[in-house]
Design an enzyme around this catalytic site. Sequence first.
Site, PDB file in Angstrom:
ATOM      1  CD  GLU A  31       3.100   4.425   6.954  1.00  0.00           C
ATOM      2  OE1 GLU A  31       2.698   4.872   5.826  1.00  0.00           O
ATOM      3  OE2 GLU A  31       2.091   4.123   7.427  1.00  0.00           O
ATOM      4  CD  GLU A  54      -2.014   0.173   2.167  1.00  0.00           C
ATOM      5  OE1 GLU A  54      -1.104  -0.020   2.659  1.00  0.00           O
ATOM      6  OE2 GLU A  54      -2.228   1.704   1.887  1.00  0.00           O
TER       7      GLU A  54
END
Length: 274
Positions: free
Chosen positions: A151, A179
């Site tokens: 994160e 990602e």
Amino acid sequence: HLSDLQFNLEKLVQKGMTKLVENLFGIHMVEVEMSPYERWDIEHAGTDDESNHGGKNGDGVRKFEFHHDEEGPLGTMYLDLHPRRGKYVHAAHFTIRCGCKPRPQFSSENKKKQHQLPIVALVCNLASRSDDINTGGAILSHGEVETLLHEFGHALHSLLSRTSFQHLSGTRAPIDFVETPSHFMEHFAWEPQFLRLIAPSSMLLDEGILSTLVSTRYAFRGIDVRTQILYALFDQALFGTFYPHGQQQQQQNPSLYHSTQFFALLRSEEHRVG
């Protein structure tokens, strides 16, 4: 045993994440005080009770400013890492304000080239277990370390984006790239040197246990890759045909959406994993 591995949250923030951005990007990550009025973890509005909302090195929301010697201020990141009543129960990165180039009519003459600074929140639900007496703070499992770094990669992506339009900033980039920053930061959760840096002072991580941990990273990797290939093949079957401008797209075969072969393959993969 691998299940006994523990890592110190405060070391991860102060010696791990802070040093990573400094060594990799030349960015200074500095914790700053928060006003009670900008917190969202206070149960009773208007209270200054430190025990109610944690504080620096506590279980409450923490605020960090990011700065680069040449680029100047980069933005703000809030860390909301511990569970509490009524809180979002998963791990995620939320953009409070996107970074973008401001419109000239909303900028002073000497600040037209300055970007709107992003504000992001990194939200997790890490265990609040007590740590060894020498360092204090919470202890984390290896999986929690990897989740937090993942994160953190998303949050850095939002902080470091430089776009003209806010809806193209950070994780609003093309989906096949979203990602990439998060997986890049995950990599450090598998680096022995980094793991030793964030381990509690009471735990000595020998080469053997770290080698064993790293070896588990690619366990069942073949199944993961094969599953992704399956998804890609199905996607190409549905949307892979290119139709030049003006040429009418032929209607897809509805049976493709309910392909027996597709779901049979999915079930076989699930059976293998199970």
